[in-house]
Design a protein around this motif. Structure first.
Motif, PDB file in Angstrom:
ATOM      1  N   THR A  16     -50.821   6.048  -7.300  1.00  0.00           N
ATOM      2  CA  THR A  16     -51.693   6.008  -7.936  1.00  0.00           C
ATOM      3  C   THR A  16     -51.886   5.270  -9.290  1.00  0.00           C
ATOM      4  O   THR A  16     -52.755   5.000 -10.076  1.00  0.00           O
ATOM      5  CB  THR A  16     -52.637   7.221  -7.897  1.00  0.00           C
ATOM      6  N   GLY A  17     -50.581   5.326  -9.715  1.00  0.00           N
ATOM      7  CA  GLY A  17     -50.304   4.816 -11.123  1.00  0.00           C
ATOM      8  C   GLY A  17     -50.634   3.156 -11.669  1.00  0.00           C
ATOM      9  O   GLY A  17     -50.937   2.671 -10.527  1.00  0.00           O
ATOM     10  N   PRO A  18     -50.944   3.199 -12.849  1.00  0.00           N
ATOM     11  CA  PRO A  18     -51.338   1.836 -13.278  1.00  0.00           C
ATOM     12  C   PRO A  18     -50.237   0.723 -12.696  1.00  0.00           C
ATOM     13  O   PRO A  18     -48.994   0.780 -12.779  1.00  0.00           O
ATOM     14  CB  PRO A  18     -51.602   1.763 -14.874  1.00  0.00           C
ATOM     15  N   MET A  19     -50.692  -0.458 -12.411  1.00  0.00           N
ATOM     16  CA  MET A  19     -49.908  -1.799 -11.962  1.00  0.00           C
ATOM     17  C   MET A  19     -49.117  -2.472 -13.248  1.00  0.00           C
ATOM     18  O   MET A  19     -50.015  -2.823 -14.056  1.00  0.00           O
ATOM     19  CB  MET A  19     -50.656  -2.555 -11.043  1.00  0.00           C
ATOM     20  N   LEU A  20     -48.135  -2.725 -13.084  1.00  0.00           N
ATOM     21  CA  LEU A  20     -47.473  -3.701 -14.051  1.00  0.00           C
ATOM     22  C   LEU A  20     -47.271  -5.342 -13.520  1.00  0.00           C
ATOM     23  O   LEU A  20     -47.494  -6.059 -14.124  1.00  0.00           O
ATOM     24  CB  LEU A  20     -45.997  -2.899 -14.372  1.00  0.00           C
TER      25      LEU A  20
ATOM     26  N   LEU B   8     -48.794  -3.505  -1.513  1.00  0.00           N
ATOM     27  CA  LEU B   8     -49.906  -4.366  -2.491  1.00  0.00           C
ATOM     28  C   LEU B   8     -50.796  -3.282  -2.963  1.00  0.00           C
ATOM     29  O   LEU B   8     -52.032  -3.352  -2.266  1.00  0.00           O
ATOM     30  CB  LEU B   8     -50.348  -5.654  -1.947  1.00  0.00           C
ATOM     31  N   LEU B   9     -50.344  -2.511  -3.696  1.00  0.00           N
ATOM     32  CA  LEU B   9     -51.263  -1.299  -4.056  1.00  0.00           C
ATOM     33  C   LEU B   9     -52.503  -1.940  -4.508  1.00  0.00           C
ATOM     34  O   LEU B   9     -52.794  -3.018  -5.105  1.00  0.00           O
ATOM     35  CB  LEU B   9     -50.616  -0.353  -5.160  1.00  0.00           C
TER      36      LEU B   9
ATOM     37  N   MET C  11     -45.239  -0.322 -10.801  1.00  0.00           N
ATOM     38  CA  MET C  11     -46.018   0.330 -11.298  1.00  0.00           C
ATOM     39  C   MET C  11     -45.620   1.655 -12.151  1.00  0.00           C
ATOM     40  O   MET C  11     -44.336   1.744 -12.100  1.00  0.00           O
ATOM     41  CB  MET C  11     -47.063   1.086 -10.052  1.00  0.00           C
ATOM     42  N   ARG C  12     -46.460   2.007 -13.032  1.00  0.00           N
ATOM     43  CA  ARG C  12     -46.002   3.351 -13.744  1.00  0.00           C
ATOM     44  C   ARG C  12     -46.406   4.545 -13.136  1.00  0.00           C
ATOM     45  O   ARG C  12     -47.454   4.328 -12.534  1.00  0.00           O
ATOM     46  CB  ARG C  12     -46.791   3.104 -15.188  1.00  0.00           C
ATOM     47  N   MET C  13     -45.380   5.416 -12.777  1.00  0.00           N
ATOM     48  CA  MET C  13     -45.621   6.453 -12.231  1.00  0.00           C
ATOM     49  C   MET C  13     -46.626   7.438 -12.859  1.00  0.00           C
ATOM     50  O   MET C  13     -46.692   7.647 -14.029  1.00  0.00           O
ATOM     51  CB  MET C  13     -44.424   7.210 -11.919  1.00  0.00           C
ATOM     52  N   ASP C  14     -47.376   8.272 -12.045  1.00  0.00           N
ATOM     53  CA  ASP C  14     -48.300   9.217 -12.540  1.00  0.00           C
ATOM     54  C   ASP C  14     -48.405  10.544 -11.477  1.00  0.00           C
ATOM     55  O   ASP C  14     -47.421  10.506 -10.678  1.00  0.00           O
ATOM     56  CB  ASP C  14     -49.633   8.907 -12.954  1.00  0.00           C
TER      57      ASP C  14
ATOM     58  N   PRO D 128     -55.067  -0.546 -14.343  1.00  0.00           N
ATOM     59  CA  PRO D 128     -55.202   0.364 -13.341  1.00  0.00           C
ATOM     60  C   PRO D 128     -55.631  -0.208 -11.935  1.00  0.00           C
ATOM     61  O   PRO D 128     -56.141  -1.292 -11.880  1.00  0.00           O
ATOM     62  CB  PRO D 128     -56.850   0.839 -14.062  1.00  0.00           C
ATOM     63  N   GLN D 129     -55.348   0.597 -11.077  1.00  0.00           N
ATOM     64  CA  GLN D 129     -55.541   0.202  -9.664  1.00  0.00           C
ATOM     65  C   GLN D 129     -56.998   0.097  -9.518  1.00  0.00           C
ATOM     66  O   GLN D 129     -57.785   0.976  -9.723  1.00  0.00           O
ATOM     67  CB  GLN D 129     -54.715   1.147  -8.717  1.00  0.00           C
ATOM     68  N   PRO D 130     -57.454  -1.040  -8.684  1.00  0.00           N
ATOM     69  CA  PRO D 130     -58.955  -0.858  -8.202  1.00  0.00           C
ATOM     70  C   PRO D 130     -59.253   0.231  -7.394  1.00  0.00           C
ATOM     71  O   PRO D 130     -58.397   0.833  -6.480  1.00  0.00           O
ATOM     72  CB  PRO D 130     -59.093  -2.165  -7.634  1.00  0.00           C
ATOM     73  N   GLU D 131     -60.383   0.561  -7.406  1.00  0.00           N
ATOM     74  CA  GLU D 131     -60.938   2.006  -6.342  1.00  0.00           C
ATOM     75  C   GLU D 131     -61.067   1.273  -4.952  1.00  0.00           C
ATOM     76  O   GLU D 131     -60.956   1.894  -4.008  1.00  0.00           O
ATOM     77  CB  GLU D 131     -62.211   2.643  -6.998  1.00  0.00           C
ATOM     78  N   ASP D 132     -61.487  -0.015  -4.923  1.00  0.00           N
ATOM     79  CA  ASP D 132     -61.674  -0.598  -3.460  1.00  0.00           C
ATOM     80  C   ASP D 132     -60.560  -0.910  -3.002  1.00  0.00           C
ATOM     81  O   ASP D 132     -59.473  -1.644  -3.606  1.00  0.00           O
ATOM     82  CB  ASP D 132     -62.487  -1.960  -3.727  1.00  0.00           C
ATOM     83  N   GLY D 133     -60.614  -0.832  -1.571  1.00  0.00           N
ATOM     84  CA  GLY D 133     -59.117  -1.200  -1.000  1.00  0.00           C
ATOM     85  C   GLY D 133     -58.312  -0.283  -0.927  1.00  0.00           C
ATOM     86  O   GLY D 133     -57.206  -0.398  -0.145  1.00  0.00           O
TER      87      GLY D 133
END
Length: 192
Positions: A36-40, A2-3, A28-31, A79-84
């Motif tokens: 670290t990519g955005p979550m779908l 669970l990113l 997620m979309r790869m980067d 975008p993925q949150p920076e926390d956690g």
């Protein structure tokens, strides 16, 4: 995983070792970064009491369902949150050896995290024995690594471990009783 929790090589094992109650899949979309990519889409799974093999199987099915769900009803990336954010480093062979000085609950999680492979292990009579399934108990104690009874219960730093399935090199999985019929480990032995 669970990113953003458990980015990296061994998210299932790290989640079990940490005592997480849930894990899951993230579409997620790869980067360019590591997970670290955005979550779908995210879906959770209760992992309490399960070993890494069981969780892997269930997450594969959940991931398949989640991907089909997203393809049928696409949602915009978030975008993925920076926390956690945590990193799930790959498993080092040294981590698989049981340290009897730690609490029994931690050893039980180690056994589940490394089952069925590579397997948590200890040494007895100069041989490596894999501990494939075990339960932690609190109503007995002794010197860490000490065999407490004829059922192969072993004292830990806090409480004890009662093996349910073990494996000698080149043999199939067996119960403690089956192991002890052909491989003597008497009460009072200190395991490494």
């Amino acid at each position: 995983s669970l990113l953003p929790r458990w980015r990296g090589a061994a998210p299932i094992q790290r989640a079990i070792l940490a005592g997480d109650e849930v894990s899951g899949v993230t579409i997620m979309r790869m980067d360019e970064g590591l997970d670290t990519g955005p979550m779908l889409l995210r879906r959770q799974l209760d992992i309490r009491g399960k070993n890494a093999g069981q969780v892997t199987e269930e997450l594969a099915e959940l991931g398949e369902e989640a991907l089909i769900e997203w393809l049928e009803s696409r949602t915009p990336p978030r975008p993925q949150p920076e926390d956690g954010v945590t990193y799930a480093s790959k498993i080092d062979k040294a981590e698989t050896q049981i340290d009897w000085s730690v609490p029994a609950g931690r050893i039980e999680r180690q056994v589940r995290a490394f089952a069925p492979a590579p397997g948590a292990w200890f040494e007895a009579n100069g041989e490596r024995i894999k501990l494939l399934e075990a339960v932690a108990g609190t109503d007995a104690s002794g010197t860490p690594g000490e065999v407490l009874d004829d059922c192969l219960s072993v004292a830990s730093g806090e409480g004890y471990i009662r093996p349910l399935k073990l494996q000698r090199a080149g043999r199939g999985a067996m119960t403690p009783g089956e192991l002890l019929r052909g491989f003597r480990i008497p009460k009072g032995t200190i395991l490494k």
